[in-house]
Design an enzyme around this catalytic site. Structure first.
Site, short mmCIF file in Angstrom:
data_model
loop_
_atom_site.label_atom_id
_atom_site.label_comp_id
_atom_site.label_asym_id
_atom_site.label_seq_id
_atom_site.Cartn_x
_atom_site.Cartn_y
_atom_site.Cartn_z
N ASP A 197 -10.49 -55.17 5.08
CA ASP A 197 -11.72 -55.75 5.60
C ASP A 197 -12.44 -56.58 4.54
O ASP A 197 -12.05 -56.60 3.37
CB ASP A 197 -12.66 -54.65 6.10
N TYR A 231 -5.48 -45.29 -0.75
CA TYR A 231 -6.73 -45.98 -1.05
C TYR A 231 -7.47 -45.23 -2.15
O TYR A 231 -7.36 -44.01 -2.27
CB TYR A 231 -7.63 -46.05 0.18
#
Length: 267
Positions: free
Chosen positions: A51, A109
Site C-alpha cells: 500500500d 513483514y
C-alpha cells in the site's frame, strides 16, 4: 521467456505498488521502463501489492519478454533508468509456468517503531513514533496468540473483498530494539491492512487497554469494530518473500502447513 526480478524500494513517495489512475506507483515505474525497451506495453506480475507508504526490502515480480538481452545486463539496464527510491537486486530466468503470486508460499513483514520524548524528523516515513511507555513483554505474549491458522476478519480492513479471511501465521513476535521495538510477522498471506491492524492492537495491549486474554475472544468475534485502529503505513516493511517451500520449512519446521496461493486472494 519469463523473467523474475527481485527489487527493493522506499515507499514514501509511492501511492503503493499497483497501478493507479493518477499517481506514482512502483508498477508504473517498471511498466514505463519496459515499454520503452519493448516498444509495447509489458505487464508485470508482483508477489505482493504493498500500500501507499509501505516499503519493501524484498519484493518480486515477473514478466514475459522476447528481447535477446544477456541476463547479466538486465539489472544494469533497469537500474540506470530507475529513480533513486527503487533498486533491482537480481534478475533471473524462470520456467514459463512460474507465477510470482501463485508460487509464493509465504511473506514476512517487519513493522518498526521508535520511542522517545520527541519526534525525530530523520525517522519520518521510516519508523512510526510512539512517545508512550509500552509493556513489550505483554505485547509479545499477545503477539504469540496469533500464531497458527485463524479467521482474521476482525483484524483487517472492512474493504477486504475476499471470501475467506483465514490465514496461517508462522511467526508473530515483538523484538526490542535500541530505540523502540519491531513487530515481525510471517504468514501464508495477509489481508488488506492486516499487519497494520495487528500492530495497532498490540500497541493498545502495551498501553494496558487490552489484555493478552482478549486475543482469542477478538478472533472469535470476527468484528472489526472491536479493533477499530490501524497503525500508520510508514513503519511497515515487506521484508521477505518465500518462493521456495523448502526455505519456509527450514525456517519454521517440517510440521507447518504450506498454503498455495491459488486458493488465497488479496495482499
Amino acid at each position: 521467456m519469463r523473467i523474475l526480478v527481485e527489487i527493493a524500494y522506499q515507499g514514501n513517495n509511492f501511492l503503493g505498488f499497483q497501478i493507479q489512475q493518477n499517481g506514482r506507483t512502483v508498477q508504473q515505474q517498471f511498466e514505463k521502463l519496459l515499454q520503452r525497451m519493448h516498444k509495447r506495453h509489458v505487464r508485470i506480475h508482483p508477489s505482493s501489492r504493498t500500500d501507499r507508504g509501505v516499503h519493501a526490502i524484498q519484493q518480486y515480480f515477473h514478466f514475459d519478454t522476447e528481447l535477446n538481452i544477456p541476463m547479466s545486463q538486465w539489472q544494469y539496464a533497469m537500474n540506470r533508468t530507475l529513480p533513486d527510491d527503487i533498486y533491482v537486486n537480481n534478475v533471473v530466468t524462470v520456467d514459463d509456468d512460474f507465477h510470482c503470486r501463485y508460487d509464493c508460499v509465504g511473506k514476512r513483514y517487519r513493522y518498526k517503531v521508535y520511542q522517545a520524548q520527541h519526534r525525530d524528523p530523520f525517522q519520518s516515513g521510516l519508523k512510526t513514533f510512539i512517545p508512550e511507555t509500552l509493556d513489550l513483554g505483554k505485547m509479545n505474549r499477545a503477539a504469540q496468540q496469533f500464531i497458527g491458522t485463524h479467521d482474521f476478519t476482525g483484524f483487517c480492513s472492512q474493504k477486504t473483498e475476499v471470501e475467506s479471511k483465514v490465514r496461517t501465521l508462522y511467526q508473530s513476535e515483538i523484538v526490542k530494539t535500541d530505540d523502540g521495538f519491531d513487530y515481525i510477522v510471517t504468514g501464508s498471506g495477509f489481508l488488506y491492512n492486516m499487519v497494520r491492524v495487528l500492530v495497532a492492537f498490540l500497541i493498545e495491549v502495551g498501553k494496558g487497554r487490552h489484555e493478552v486474554s482478549d486475543v482469542p475472544k477478538l478472533l472469535e468475534s470476527k468484528n472489526r469494530k472491536n479493533v477499530p485502529f490501524t497503525a500508520p503505513a510508514e513503519g511497515l516493511y515487506l521484508e521477505k518473500i518465500y518462493l521456495d517451500e523448502n526455505e519456509l520449512l527450514k525456517d519454521f519446521g517440517n510440521d507447518i502447513k504450506i498454503h498455495r496461493k491459488k486458493s488465497l486472494q488479496n495482499d
